[in-house]
Design a protein around this motif. Sequence first.
Motif, mmCIF file in Angstrom:
data_model
loop_
_atom_site.group_PDB
_atom_site.id
_atom_site.type_symbol
_atom_site.label_atom_id
_atom_site.label_comp_id
_atom_site.label_asym_id
_atom_site.label_seq_id
_atom_site.Cartn_x
_atom_site.Cartn_y
_atom_site.Cartn_z
ATOM 1 N N PHE A 113 -5.291 -1.186 -7.249
ATOM 2 C CA PHE A 113 -5.008 -0.820 -5.859
ATOM 3 C C PHE A 113 -6.102 -1.331 -4.920
ATOM 4 O O PHE A 113 -5.859 -1.539 -3.733
ATOM 5 C CB PHE A 113 -4.882 0.702 -5.727
ATOM 6 N N GLY A 155 1.004 4.176 -2.845
ATOM 7 C CA GLY A 155 0.912 5.603 -2.543
ATOM 8 C C GLY A 155 2.019 6.404 -3.196
ATOM 9 O O GLY A 155 1.786 7.469 -3.786
ATOM 10 N N LEU A 169 0.840 -1.201 0.000
ATOM 11 C CA LEU A 169 0.000 0.000 0.000
ATOM 12 C C LEU A 169 0.875 1.250 0.000
ATOM 13 O O LEU A 169 0.550 2.241 -0.666
ATOM 14 C CB LEU A 169 -0.925 -0.001 1.219
ATOM 15 N N THR A 220 -10.881 5.127 -3.855
ATOM 16 C CA THR A 220 -10.224 4.515 -5.017
ATOM 17 C C THR A 220 -11.250 4.111 -6.078
ATOM 18 O O THR A 220 -11.055 4.344 -7.274
ATOM 19 C CB THR A 220 -9.421 3.273 -4.579
ATOM 20 N N LEU A 231 -10.539 4.356 2.030
ATOM 21 C CA LEU A 231 -9.607 4.295 0.907
ATOM 22 C C LEU A 231 -10.205 3.521 -0.266
ATOM 23 O O LEU A 231 -10.066 3.924 -1.422
ATOM 24 C CB LEU A 231 -8.299 3.624 1.340
ATOM 25 N N LEU A 279 -9.345 1.908 5.826
ATOM 26 C CA LEU A 279 -9.212 1.143 4.585
ATOM 27 C C LEU A 279 -10.521 1.132 3.802
ATOM 28 O O LEU A 279 -10.505 1.123 2.564
ATOM 29 C CB LEU A 279 -8.765 -0.292 4.895
ATOM 30 N N CYS A 324 1.426 6.608 -6.948
ATOM 31 C CA CYS A 324 0.387 7.594 -7.287
ATOM 32 C C CYS A 324 0.957 9.003 -7.326
ATOM 33 O O CYS A 324 0.685 9.770 -8.260
ATOM 34 C CB CYS A 324 -0.746 7.522 -6.257
ATOM 35 N N THR A 361 -0.689 3.678 5.783
ATOM 36 C CA THR A 361 0.439 2.808 6.142
ATOM 37 C C THR A 361 1.154 3.309 7.397
ATOM 38 O O THR A 361 1.649 2.513 8.198
ATOM 39 C CB THR A 361 1.459 2.722 4.988
ATOM 40 N N ILE A 417 -5.864 -3.032 -1.122
ATOM 41 C CA ILE A 417 -6.648 -2.533 0.009
ATOM 42 C C ILE A 417 -7.538 -3.632 0.572
ATOM 43 O O ILE A 417 -7.642 -3.810 1.794
ATOM 44 C CB ILE A 417 -7.498 -1.317 -0.412
ATOM 45 N N THR A 448 -3.371 9.632 0.978
ATOM 46 C CA THR A 448 -4.239 8.849 1.870
ATOM 47 C C THR A 448 -3.711 7.423 2.043
ATOM 48 O O THR A 448 -3.821 6.840 3.126
ATOM 49 C CB THR A 448 -5.678 8.789 1.320
ATOM 50 N N TYR A 449 -3.114 6.867 0.987
ATOM 51 C CA TYR A 449 -2.499 5.537 1.103
ATOM 52 C C TYR A 449 -1.335 5.572 2.088
ATOM 53 O O TYR A 449 -1.216 4.716 2.973
ATOM 54 C CB TYR A 449 -1.978 5.059 -0.257
#
Length: 225
Positions: free
Chosen positions: A188, A19, A15, A92, A88, A85, A22, A61, A192, A56-57
Amino acid sequence: MKKLTIVWSFLNLSLLAAGVLCIVSAIIFSQPDHLILALIKTRINFQIIGICLGSTYIAGTLFALPAILSSVESSKLLMMLNWWLVVLASLTLAFGSYVWMFSLQQVSEFFEIWSSQSEIVQQTIQDKFSCCGYFNGTSSGGLTTQLGYCTDTEFAANQTGCSSKITSAQSPGSDYTLENIFTSIYGFEVIIGLFFLATVCVINERNITVRFKRIDEKRGGGGFV
């Protein structure tokens, strides 16, 4: 429990990698040297999407570290992590679907985008892909810039339009670009989802450990055979 923790840690790192990817992609996509991507960006702000998802990812983490290191007797932080999560996953899915929906309307969307571009942009595209206009090389087909490759009216009228090049499924066409983007975003979701399930398993294992510990204490603390 040790193997489960290793799997959980791997998914947390995955994850984190998603991130970082991205954010890096958002920076790369903000560069002006990709003609088709520049057209797409007039409708979709990849910089906002990439930075929003990436941050946000990464935040998830980082929060996961104190959650997994918290006392076995308490799973509140892990439960909060799972709620994060869920957020997220929803974010996503929303961004991925937004890009996907745009990809379904490429031909009509790009005609409007093409029509709003300056002569310099249209000429650059026409020269690069050896095409004239949007649908074809006539005024009704979207030819408004008779410069460079399309200077001659008669020559331009016999050329194919740029729509097939712009929306091509081959690189650097928009169909190719958009498909790779929304496929990656949907990918992704797998990370997640697996991370969510792994966290549920960790919470369950902790509850079992606490339950047996309490039973052991009631039995005098001798442990189980």
